[in-house]
Write a protein that holds these residues in place. Sequence first.
Motif: not given
Length: 177
Positions: A41-52
Motif C-alpha cells: 500500500d505504501e509502495i502504491i502511494a509513492q508510485t502514484m505520486q511519482q506517476m502524477e
Amino acid sequence: MRLKSMLAAGLCAALFHTGPAFAAEDSVTAAKALLQAMRYDEIIAQTMQQMEATMQQQMEQQLWQNLPNCAETPDCKSKVGTFLQQMMKTQQAYFHSPETRKLMNEVQVQALSKNFSVAEIREMSAFYQTPTGSKMLRLMPKITAEIGPVLMKDIGQRLMPELKQQMDEFARRNDVR
C-alpha cells in the motif's frame, strides 16, 4: 464394504477435482501475505505520486508544444493554466481513488499467483522481511524517482522526435492535416 469403497472413490475424485482450486487459493493467500510484507500500500502511494508528477510534466509539455503561440498571449496562457489545473484534479482523483488502489492490488495478486509458485512467493516474503529486503523496499521509490526523469528526458530527446517525424511523414504521404 462396497459402499465404503464407493465413498472413498468419490471422496478421492472430489479432492482431485478441487486440488487445483486449493492450490490456486493458496497462491493467492501467499501473494496477499507477500504484498503485506512488502508494505505494498505504501509502495502504491509513492508510485502514484511519482506517476502524477511525471504525467503532469508530460501533459503540460505536450499542451504547450501543441499551442506554441499561446504562451505569448496572456488570455490564452491563463486559459491553458486553468485547463491544466482541471486536468491535474482529474488525474489526482483517479490516482487517489480506492478503485484504482484496489485494482492495482488485485492485479498484483493475480500476477504473482500466476507467475510464481507458493514456495517462491513465500521465499520473496521472507526476503522482504530481512534487513536487506526491507532496505530495498524503503529505497525502491527513491531509486525509481532517480530513473524516471532520466528516462523521460531520453524519451523526449530520442524517441519523441523520431515519432514526430514518422507522424509528419504519414500526414504528408496521406494528405492528413
